[in-house]
Motif scaffolding. Structure first.
Motif, PDB file in Angstrom:
ATOM      1  N   MET A  86      41.633  31.417 -19.873  1.00 50.73           N
ATOM      2  CA  MET A  86      41.788  32.789 -19.394  1.00 50.73           C
ATOM      3  C   MET A  86      42.736  33.527 -20.346  1.00 50.73           C
ATOM      4  SD  MET A  86      43.421  34.307 -15.889  1.00 50.73           S
ATOM      5  CE  MET A  86      42.432  33.375 -14.791  1.00 50.73           C
ATOM      6  N   SER A  87      42.389  34.735 -20.760  1.00 45.22           N
ATOM      7  CA  SER A  87      43.238  35.492 -21.676  1.00 45.22           C
ATOM      8  C   SER A  87      44.294  36.278 -20.907  1.00 45.22           C
ATOM      9  CB  SER A  87      42.388  36.442 -22.513  1.00 45.22           C
ATOM     10  OG  SER A  87      41.785  37.405 -21.687  1.00 45.22           O
ATOM     11  N   ALA A  88      45.330  36.623 -21.636  1.00 44.40           N
ATOM     12  CA  ALA A  88      46.431  37.376 -21.034  1.00 44.40           C
ATOM     13  C   ALA A  88      45.967  38.787 -20.689  1.00 44.40           C
ATOM     14  CB  ALA A  88      47.601  37.433 -22.011  1.00 44.40           C
ATOM     15  N   PRO A  89      46.594  39.413 -19.707  1.00 41.47           N
ATOM     16  CA  PRO A  89      46.201  40.777 -19.328  1.00 41.47           C
ATOM     17  C   PRO A  89      46.486  41.772 -20.458  1.00 41.47           C
ATOM     18  CG  PRO A  89      48.242  40.150 -18.230  1.00 41.47           C
ATOM     19  CD  PRO A  89      47.722  38.924 -18.922  1.00 41.47           C
ATOM     20  N   VAL A  90      45.727  42.837 -20.515  1.00 38.10           N
ATOM     21  CA  VAL A  90      45.960  43.860 -21.523  1.00 38.10           C
ATOM     22  C   VAL A  90      46.501  45.148 -20.902  1.00 38.10           C
ATOM     23  CG1 VAL A  90      44.307  42.978 -23.192  1.00 38.10           C
ATOM     24  CG2 VAL A  90      43.564  44.622 -21.478  1.00 38.10           C
ATOM     25  N   ARG A  91      46.510  45.199 -19.551  1.00 37.35           N
ATOM     26  CA  ARG A  91      47.017  46.409 -18.897  1.00 37.35           C
ATOM     27  C   ARG A  91      47.596  46.059 -17.531  1.00 37.35           C
ATOM     28  NH1 ARG A  91      44.895  52.287 -19.249  1.00 37.35           N
ATOM     29  NH2 ARG A  91      46.034  53.206 -17.547  1.00 37.35           N
ATOM     30  N   TRP A  92      48.686  46.724 -17.222  1.00 39.35           N
ATOM     31  CA  TRP A  92      49.333  46.612 -15.919  1.00 39.35           C
ATOM     32  C   TRP A  92      49.411  48.024 -15.353  1.00 39.35           C
ATOM     33  CZ3 TRP A  92      53.528  49.116 -13.928  1.00 39.35           C
ATOM     34  CH2 TRP A  92      54.081  48.610 -12.752  1.00 39.35           C
ATOM     35  N   GLN A  93      49.147  48.168 -14.063  1.00 38.02           N
ATOM     36  CA  GLN A  93      49.270  49.476 -13.416  1.00 38.02           C
ATOM     37  C   GLN A  93      50.083  49.312 -12.149  1.00 38.02           C
ATOM     38  OE1 GLN A  93      44.984  50.504 -13.218  1.00 38.02           O
ATOM     39  NE2 GLN A  93      45.611  52.328 -14.351  1.00 38.02           N
ATOM     40  N   GLY A  94      50.881  50.320 -11.850  1.00 32.62           N
ATOM     41  CA  GLY A  94      51.675  50.278 -10.638  1.00 32.62           C
ATOM     42  C   GLY A  94      52.208  51.652 -10.283  1.00 32.62           C
ATOM     43  N   ARG A  95      53.009  51.660  -9.236  1.00 32.38           N
ATOM     44  CA  ARG A  95      53.639  52.901  -8.760  1.00 32.38           C
ATOM     45  C   ARG A  95      55.121  52.649  -8.561  1.00 32.38           C
ATOM     46  NH1 ARG A  95      48.552  53.987  -7.207  1.00 32.38           N
ATOM     47  NH2 ARG A  95      47.995  56.173  -7.113  1.00 32.38           N
ATOM     48  N   TRP A  96      55.895  53.643  -8.897  1.00 32.29           N
ATOM     49  CA  TRP A  96      57.327  53.620  -8.609  1.00 32.29           C
ATOM     50  C   TRP A  96      57.578  54.710  -7.580  1.00 32.29           C
ATOM     51  CZ3 TRP A  96      59.010  54.143 -14.409  1.00 32.29           C
ATOM     52  CH2 TRP A  96      58.738  52.948 -15.076  1.00 32.29           C
ATOM     53  N   THR A  97      58.070  54.349  -6.416  1.00 32.36           N
ATOM     54  CA  THR A  97      58.379  55.359  -5.405  1.00 32.36           C
ATOM     55  C   THR A  97      59.880  55.570  -5.289  1.00 32.36           C
ATOM     56  OG1 THR A  97      58.315  53.708  -3.647  1.00 32.36           O
ATOM     57  CG2 THR A  97      56.275  54.913  -4.088  1.00 32.36           C
ATOM     58  N   THR A  98      60.666  54.700  -5.904  1.00 37.10           N
ATOM     59  CA  THR A  98      62.128  54.859  -5.903  1.00 37.10           C
ATOM     60  C   THR A  98      62.652  54.485  -7.282  1.00 37.10           C
ATOM     61  OG1 THR A  98      62.588  52.561  -5.292  1.00 37.10           O
ATOM     62  CG2 THR A  98      62.248  54.145  -3.469  1.00 37.10           C
ATOM     63  N   GLU A  99      63.875  54.853  -7.549  1.00 38.43           N
ATOM     64  CA  GLU A  99      64.493  54.449  -8.816  1.00 38.43           C
ATOM     65  C   GLU A  99      64.663  52.933  -8.867  1.00 38.43           C
ATOM     66  OE1 GLU A  99      68.253  55.430 -11.713  1.00 38.43           O
ATOM     67  OE2 GLU A  99      67.642  56.941 -10.236  1.00 38.43           O
ATOM     68  N   GLU A 100      64.794  52.312  -7.703  1.00 37.42           N
ATOM     69  CA  GLU A 100      64.898  50.854  -7.656  1.00 37.42           C
ATOM     70  C   GLU A 100      63.616  50.198  -8.184  1.00 37.42           C
ATOM     71  OE1 GLU A 100      65.891  52.862  -5.077  1.00 37.42           O
ATOM     72  OE2 GLU A 100      68.035  52.572  -5.479  1.00 37.42           O
ATOM     73  N   ASP A 101      62.469  50.842  -7.974  1.00 38.76           N
ATOM     74  CA  ASP A 101      61.216  50.329  -8.537  1.00 38.76           C
ATOM     75  C   ASP A 101      61.262  50.359 -10.065  1.00 38.76           C
ATOM     76  OD1 ASP A 101      60.198  50.030  -5.950  1.00 38.76           O
ATOM     77  OD2 ASP A 101      59.113  51.938  -6.012  1.00 38.76           O
ATOM     78  N   THR A 102      61.800  51.434 -10.620  1.00 39.15           N
ATOM     79  CA  THR A 102      61.953  51.551 -12.073  1.00 39.15           C
ATOM     80  C   THR A 102      62.874  50.441 -12.576  1.00 39.15           C
ATOM     81  OG1 THR A 102      61.740  53.952 -11.841  1.00 39.15           O
ATOM     82  CG2 THR A 102      62.577  53.125 -13.955  1.00 39.15           C
ATOM     83  N   GLN A 103      63.973  50.241 -11.863  1.00 38.39           N
ATOM     84  CA  GLN A 103      64.941  49.217 -12.241  1.00 38.39           C
ATOM     85  C   GLN A 103      64.310  47.817 -12.177  1.00 38.39           C
ATOM     86  OE1 GLN A 103      68.359  48.843  -9.608  1.00 38.39           O
ATOM     87  NE2 GLN A 103      69.667  48.500 -11.393  1.00 38.39           N
ATOM     88  N   ALA A 104      63.521  47.544 -11.151  1.00 37.10           N
ATOM     89  CA  ALA A 104      62.868  46.238 -11.014  1.00 37.10           C
ATOM     90  C   ALA A 104      61.888  46.003 -12.169  1.00 37.10           C
ATOM     91  CB  ALA A 104      62.152  46.151  -9.671  1.00 37.10           C
ATOM     92  N   PHE A 105      61.139  47.028 -12.549  1.00 35.09           N
ATOM     93  CA  PHE A 105      60.208  46.945 -13.680  1.00 35.09           C
ATOM     94  C   PHE A 105      60.985  46.588 -14.945  1.00 35.09           C
ATOM     95  CE2 PHE A 105      58.047  48.959 -17.257  1.00 35.09           C
ATOM     96  CZ  PHE A 105      56.715  48.635 -17.077  1.00 35.09           C
ATOM     97  N   ALA A 106      62.094  47.279 -15.176  1.00 28.94           N
ATOM     98  CA  ALA A 106      62.926  47.033 -16.359  1.00 28.94           C
ATOM     99  C   ALA A 106      63.480  45.609 -16.357  1.00 28.94           C
ATOM    100  CB  ALA A 106      64.068  48.046 -16.414  1.00 28.94           C
ATOM    101  N   ARG A 107      63.925  45.150 -15.209  1.00 23.59           N
ATOM    102  CA  ARG A 107      64.459  43.783 -15.122  1.00 23.59           C
ATOM    103  C   ARG A 107      63.391  42.747 -15.450  1.00 23.59           C
ATOM    104  NH1 ARG A 107      68.021  44.473  -9.669  1.00 23.59           N
ATOM    105  NH2 ARG A 107      69.893  45.305 -10.684  1.00 23.59           N
ATOM    106  N   GLN A 108      62.160  42.988 -14.983  1.00 22.42           N
ATOM    107  CA  GLN A 108      61.073  42.046 -15.279  1.00 22.42           C
ATOM    108  C   GLN A 108      60.793  42.007 -16.782  1.00 22.42           C
ATOM    109  OE1 GLN A 108      58.421  43.575 -11.889  1.00 22.42           O
ATOM    110  NE2 GLN A 108      57.613  41.540 -12.348  1.00 22.42           N
ATOM    111  N   LEU A 109      60.731  43.173 -17.422  1.00 23.64           N
ATOM    112  CA  LEU A 109      60.517  43.208 -18.869  1.00 23.64           C
ATOM    113  C   LEU A 109      61.628  42.466 -19.599  1.00 23.64           C
ATOM    114  CD1 LEU A 109      59.330  46.794 -19.896  1.00 23.64           C
ATOM    115  CD2 LEU A 109      58.079  44.649 -20.121  1.00 23.64           C
ATOM    116  N   ALA A 110      62.858  42.625 -19.127  1.00 20.92           N
ATOM    117  CA  ALA A 110      64.025  42.035 -19.792  1.00 20.92           C
ATOM    118  C   ALA A 110      64.043  40.512 -19.725  1.00 20.92           C
ATOM    119  CB  ALA A 110      65.308  42.601 -19.188  1.00 20.92           C
ATOM    120  N   THR A 111      63.211  39.916 -18.880  1.00 16.34           N
ATOM    121  CA  THR A 111      63.173  38.458 -18.785  1.00 16.34           C
ATOM    122  C   THR A 111      62.304  37.822 -19.854  1.00 16.34           C
ATOM    123  OG1 THR A 111      61.272  38.385 -17.277  1.00 16.34           O
ATOM    124  CG2 THR A 111      63.483  38.544 -16.273  1.00 16.34           C
ATOM    125  N   CYS A 112      61.516  38.606 -20.542  1.00 12.66           N
ATOM    126  CA  CYS A 112      60.561  38.081 -21.513  1.00 12.66           C
ATOM    127  C   CYS A 112      61.203  37.986 -22.898  1.00 12.66           C
ATOM    128  CB  CYS A 112      59.333  38.985 -21.569  1.00 12.66           C
ATOM    129  SG  CYS A 112      58.066  38.364 -22.683  1.00 12.66           S
TER     130      CYS A 112
END
Length: 177
Positions: free
Chosen positions: A1-27
């Motif tokens: 199985m190949s890796a994904p080429v696109r991710w889609q989501g919604r941010w309804t709070t600034e905490e959602d933005t922060q969570a997205f950033a934290r996930q990226l920072a783990t890679c």
């Protein structure tokens, strides 16, 4: 199985933005990646960058590079780097460019060729001069937010997509999955 080429989501709070950033920072791939952030004025590009830099261990003031065009950062406290090795980060904002040749004239070729993380706002203003991008992040207002959530700040609701354009970008998307 190949890796994904696109991710889609919604941010309804600034905490959602922060969570997205934290996930990226783990890679670990983030340490030598080029990310573009696309969206209108006020979309949340700089807010995402601030959260990402904090998640990577950057301390002190993080200001927008709108007037300076580039703001350099570094951190020695980054979990994705070997102990004692700094992570170098450049945050670019090409909003004030009137001609893509300004990218070349500014001497950014050397910075983009060096190791480290490059975060680019308004990349389209650099035209074809911009080197290959690993991950393109698009942020736009979420017009589909139900009115039942009227108590939430509508200005924080965003539709977000991240598109991998290289193998490094695919590794970053895996961190978001």
């Amino acid at each position: 199985m190949s890796a994904p080429v696109r991710w889609q989501g919604r941010w309804t709070t600034e905490e959602d933005t922060q969570a997205f950033a934290r996930q990226l920072a783990t890679c670990p791939a983030i340490a030598h990646a080029t990310l573009t952030l696309q969206g209108d004025l006020g979309a949340g590009k700089t807010t995402l960058v601030r959260h990402l830099l904090r998640a990577l261990g950057v301390r002190g003031r993080i200001k927008s590079p709108t007037y300076a065009v580039v703001e350099p950062h570094s951190t020695i406290d980054c979990a994705v780097m070997p102990a004692g090795e700094p992570l170098l980060i450049w945050h670019f904002d090409f909003y004030r460019f009137n001609d893509p040749r300004e990218w070349e004239d500014a001497g950014f070729r050397e910075l983009f060729a060096s190791h480290g993380l490059k975060l680019v706002e308004w990349p389209e203003r650099a035209g074809d001069f911009l080197p290959p991008v690993d991950l393109r992040i698009d942020i736009e207002p979420d017009e589909m937010t139900p009115h039942a959530h009227i108590d939430l700040d509508q200005d924080t609701h965003r539709k977000v997509s991240a598109t991998a354009l290289t193998p490094t970008g695919r590794l970053l998307l895996e961190a978001l999955a």
